[in-house]
Motif scaffolding. Structure first.
Motif, PDB file in Angstrom:
ATOM      1  N   GLN A  29       0.833  -1.196   0.000  1.00 18.45           N
ATOM      2  CA  GLN A  29       0.000   0.000   0.000  1.00 18.45           C
ATOM      3  C   GLN A  29       0.866   1.244   0.000  1.00 18.45           C
ATOM      4  N   GLU A  30       0.372   2.269  -0.694  1.00 19.82           N
ATOM      5  CA  GLU A  30       1.027   3.572  -0.708  1.00 19.82           C
ATOM      6  C   GLU A  30      -0.007   4.635  -0.404  1.00 19.82           C
ATOM      7  N   LEU A  32      -2.050   7.666  -1.177  1.00 18.61           N
ATOM      8  CA  LEU A  32      -2.519   8.236  -2.446  1.00 18.61           C
ATOM      9  C   LEU A  32      -1.965   9.638  -2.571  1.00 18.61           C
ATOM     10  N   ILE A  34      -1.451  11.655  -5.798  1.00 23.47           N
ATOM     11  CA  ILE A  34      -1.537  11.814  -7.244  1.00 23.47           C
ATOM     12  C   ILE A  34      -0.558  12.877  -7.743  1.00 23.47           C
ATOM     13  N   VAL A  57      -3.646   3.196  -1.089  1.00 26.39           N
ATOM     14  CA  VAL A  57      -4.059   2.507  -2.306  1.00 26.39           C
ATOM     15  C   VAL A  57      -3.035   1.438  -2.683  1.00 26.39           C
ATOM     16  N   GLN A  59      -0.178  -0.358  -4.297  1.00 23.38           N
ATOM     17  CA  GLN A  59       1.100   0.218  -4.724  1.00 23.38           C
ATOM     18  C   GLN A  59       1.298   0.144  -6.242  1.00 23.38           C
ATOM     19  N   HIS A  62      -1.054   2.494  -8.089  1.00 15.37           N
ATOM     20  CA  HIS A  62      -0.648   3.878  -7.843  1.00 15.37           C
ATOM     21  C   HIS A  62       0.527   4.259  -8.732  1.00 15.37           C
ATOM     22  N   GLN A  63       1.548   3.389  -8.775  1.00 11.50           N
ATOM     23  CA  GLN A  63       2.715   3.678  -9.600  1.00 11.50           C
ATOM     24  C   GLN A  63       2.337   3.767 -11.079  1.00 11.50           C
ATOM     25  N   TYR A  65      -0.622   4.647 -12.269  1.00 14.29           N
ATOM     26  CA  TYR A  65      -1.396   5.866 -12.500  1.00 14.29           C
ATOM     27  C   TYR A  65      -0.500   7.109 -12.517  1.00 14.29           C
ATOM     28  N   MET A 100      -8.485   6.287  -8.947  1.00 15.98           N
ATOM     29  CA  MET A 100      -7.474   7.292  -8.658  1.00 15.98           C
ATOM     30  C   MET A 100      -7.635   8.503  -9.575  1.00 15.98           C
TER      31      MET A 100
END
Length: 103
Positions: A29-30, A32, A34, A57, A59, A62-63, A65, A100
């Motif tokens: 998890q990271e 969020l 953006i 979110v 990981q 997220h990376q 996105y 996201m």
């Protein structure tokens, strides 16, 4: 990204190749982030406080996105797109990216 007469639709595909499955497996998890604020010390892009506090979110999603976020913002910031409502959708990994994108 699709431009219709009365809206913009951003559709994200689900996992379909080895690289996508590697992204799926990055299941940590990271926070969020953006706009990259925690990495650069800058304020949020919109210079408003996040009313939701910390949001964690997937990981890998997220990376993935973060890599496309700037292109989406640039496209949406074009004068012909600025005033159109935006709808985000996706399946599987794409649903995570769409979520996201809505934030």
């Amino acid at each position: 990204i699709y431009e219709l007469r009365d809206r913009v639709v951003i559709a994200f595909q689900g996992s379909k190749n080895y690289t996508h499955f590697q992204t799926d497996m990055m299941a940590g998890q990271e926070d969020l982030d953006i706009m990259g604020a925690s990495r650069t010390g800058r304020k949020n892009f919109y210079e408003v406080e996040n009313p939701f506090g910390e949001e964690w979110v997937h990981q890998g999603f997220h990376q993935a996105y973060i890599q496309i976020h700037a292109n989406i913002v640039q496209w949406l910031d074009m004068p012909e797109h600025r005033d159109l409502p935006v709808m985000c959708t996706g399946h599987s990994m794409g649903a995570g990216l769409a979520t996201m994108c809505c934030r």
